[in-house]
Design an enzyme around this catalytic site. Structure first.
Site, PDB file in Angstrom:
ATOM      1  N   HIS A  50      88.378 -50.008  13.761  1.00 34.90           N
ATOM      2  CA  HIS A  50      90.099 -50.404  12.177  1.00 34.90           C
ATOM      3  C   HIS A  50      89.565 -50.513  11.106  1.00 34.90           C
ATOM      4  O   HIS A  50      88.284 -51.029  10.912  1.00 34.90           O
ATOM      5  CB  HIS A  50      89.918 -51.869  12.286  1.00 34.90           C
ATOM      6  CG  HIS A  50      90.749 -51.958  12.408  1.00 34.90           C
ATOM      7  ND1 HIS A  50      91.239 -53.127  10.869  1.00 34.90           N
ATOM      8  CD2 HIS A  50      92.874 -52.060  11.762  1.00 34.90           C
ATOM      9  CE1 HIS A  50      92.583 -53.464  11.171  1.00 34.90           C
ATOM     10  NE2 HIS A  50      93.357 -52.963  11.391  1.00 34.90           N
ATOM     11  N   HIS A  92      94.858 -49.161   2.755  1.00 40.12           N
ATOM     12  CA  HIS A  92      95.436 -49.871   3.693  1.00 40.12           C
ATOM     13  C   HIS A  92      96.733 -50.743   3.182  1.00 40.12           C
ATOM     14  O   HIS A  92      97.873 -50.488   3.442  1.00 40.12           O
ATOM     15  CB  HIS A  92      94.996 -50.804   4.119  1.00 40.12           C
ATOM     16  CG  HIS A  92      95.974 -52.024   5.026  1.00 40.12           C
ATOM     17  ND1 HIS A  92      96.517 -52.939   4.132  1.00 40.12           N
ATOM     18  CD2 HIS A  92      95.964 -51.786   6.478  1.00 40.12           C
ATOM     19  CE1 HIS A  92      97.134 -53.882   5.198  1.00 40.12           C
ATOM     20  NE2 HIS A  92      96.748 -53.190   6.435  1.00 40.12           N
TER      21      HIS A  92
HETATM   22  O1  G3P Z   1      96.671 -50.283  13.505  1.00 36.35           O
HETATM   23  C1  G3P Z   1      96.811 -51.474  13.744  1.00 36.35           C
HETATM   24  C2  G3P Z   1      96.534 -52.668  12.775  1.00 36.35           C
HETATM   25  O2  G3P Z   1      95.266 -51.437  11.693  1.00 36.35           O
HETATM   26  C3  G3P Z   1      97.986 -53.104  12.309  1.00 36.35           C
HETATM   27  O3  G3P Z   1      97.718 -53.503  11.183  1.00 36.35           O
HETATM   28  O4  G3P Z   1      97.132 -54.215   8.498  1.00 36.35           O
HETATM   29  O5  G3P Z   1      95.117 -53.621  10.342  1.00 36.35           O
HETATM   30  O6  G3P Z   1      96.421 -51.935   9.443  1.00 36.35           O
HETATM   31  P1  G3P Z   1      96.838 -52.939   9.745  1.00 36.35           P
HETATM   32 CA    CA Z   2      96.289 -49.619  10.481  1.00 37.94          CA
END
Ligand code: G3P
Ligand code: CA
Length: 407
Positions: A50, A92
């Site tokens: 992630h 992000h």
């Molecule tokens: O992409 C899955 C997850 O990353 C969604 O939340 O806010 O971390 O992009 P975020």
């Molecule tokens: Ca994400």
């Protein structure tokens, strides 16, 4: 990297699945998921790093993507924003404030929205030093001066350093802000020759964005993300049937995952990739429910779990007397299991140790008996499959000493 966790499907009939991604193959594996009520429908459970290995370095930078590749993640996840001059970058947030030094370099341009800056300006930013300042214990000099990668650069980097084996998992963030974002994504995927790759996923919370991506590139696999209460009160089966028109899977917040959700998704041939799962105990809970992959900031922890058998159920205690106790656990593969018991919660003194072997003949269930315990005493226990770092812990109280009267 773990391979082929699927030991066969029993509870779900998916022979009519139109998706080749679900092609079943029974291959040799050290891990056995037979004891689980629900199972992955994919042939591999995937590790999705992630924003890169973002527990260990600055998110969405090449340094952290490289760490995740070295940790043997299967996919690098990245988020997309678009610059004023129409370039897709890996970031992000909608603003540059949190993960770059934009405030310092451009003090007069709050709130530092990505789409108020050109790529040339964003190129000048330091996207790594903030991490060293916030997490001094994890700071590295190589993070200083990390830049914000473009999508094209990120893809090329992952392909090169992952020897073409590491996949890309791309999220269109707030696509309503960015006119033409989907067309640009597909253009870059074509340019970098990854559009037809098997290990490519596109994800979004925005259904329209996913439908658009799918209409531009019908073979691409898209994942519908869900957060918070977005599924509250909905009929899961109906919702997943509806989205299966365009989606190959769902990406729910880990708190939304239940047996019911997994079953409804799998019955609609949808993969389940929850986010964001960082502790091994959460990873195990979700694996036990039958997820097909997990987004994690700690890719090394999930890789470690998936490579070797671990305790999938328990440990639990039973048959406690005033001087003995039985502990049991179940693993997901052939392994030795070590149980430790102590009156010391830190397991530094008065340690008793027993090991036992779990195997297919005994349905991977092991139990050991500890004798010679003190009456009316609190004991702590911990257990782990010797093949795995994953430990489970608990405690029990022995019965009081039997008095002459009670006898
Ligand atoms: O992409 C899955 C997850 O990353 C969604 O939340 O806010 O971390 O992009 P975020
Ligand atoms: Ca994400």
């Amino acid at each position: 990297m773990k391979k082929c966790l699927l030991a066969g499907l029993v509870c779900l009939s998916i022979t009519a699945s139109p998706y080749s991604v679900f092609a079943q193959s029974l291959q040799s594996t050290k891990i056995n998921y037979r004891q689980m009520a629900l199972r992955p429908i994919s042939t591999d459970v995937i590790v999705i790093a992630h924003r890169g290995a973002s527990a260990y370095g600055p998110e969405n930078t090449l340094a952290t993507y490289k760490q995740a590749i070295l940790m043997k993640a299967d996919y690098i996840e990245l988020d997309l924003q678009m610059t004023k001059d129409g370039h897709l970058i890996a970031m992000h947030d909608e603003t540059l404030a949190r993960t770059t030094n934009a405030k310092k370099l451009f003090p007069n341009r709050p709130p530092w929205r990505v789409n108020d800056f050109s790529l040339e300006e964003i190129r000048r930013l330091d996207a790594g030093s903030w991490f060293n300042q916030i997490y001094p214990a994890k700071a590295k000099t190589e993070y200083i001066g990390q830049h914000v990668p473009t999508l094209e650069e990120a893809i090329k980097f992952v392909k090169k350093h992952g020897n073409g084996k590491v996949g890309i998992y791309i999220e269109t963030k707030t696509p309503s802000l960015y006119q033409g974002m989907e067309e640009k994504v597909i253009e870059i995927l074509k340019k970098t020759q990854v559009l037809d790759d098997r290990n490519l996923f596109l994800e979004s919370f925005n259904e329209q964005s996913l439908r658009k991506l799918k209409s531009l590139a019908p073979k691409v696999k898209v994942i519908q993300l869900y957060k918070g209460r977005t599924l509250a009160g909905r009929n899961l089966h109906q919702e997943f049937k509806r989205i299966s028109e365009y989606a190959s899977g769902i990406g729910p917040n880990k708190g939304l995952v239940s047996r019911k959700l997994i079953k409804a998704a799998h019955q609609n041939y949808l993969l389940v990739h929850p986010w964001t799962v960082d502790s091994q105990s959460d990873m195990v809970s979700l694996l036990s429910l039958g997820v097909d992959g997990e987004f994690t900031n700690t890719a090394d922890q999930l890789v470690d779990l998936l490579e070797k058998p671990f305790i999938s159920h328990g440990a639990a205690n039973g048959h406690i007397t005033n001087s003995s106790a039985i502990l049991w656990a179940r693993t997901n593969g052939d392994t030795r299991v070590q149980f430790e018991v102590s009156t010391d919660s830190q397991f530094k003194t008065n340690l008793l140790v027993r090991t036992s072997h779990s195997d297919d003949h005994h349905d991977f269930i092991v139990s050991v008996e500890f004798v010679g315990l003190k009456p009316d005493t609190k004991y702590y226990y911990r257990a782990h499959a010797v093949s795995s770092q994953y430990h489970v812990t608990g405690s029990f109280q022995t019965e009081p000493e039997k008095t002459a009267k009670s006898q």
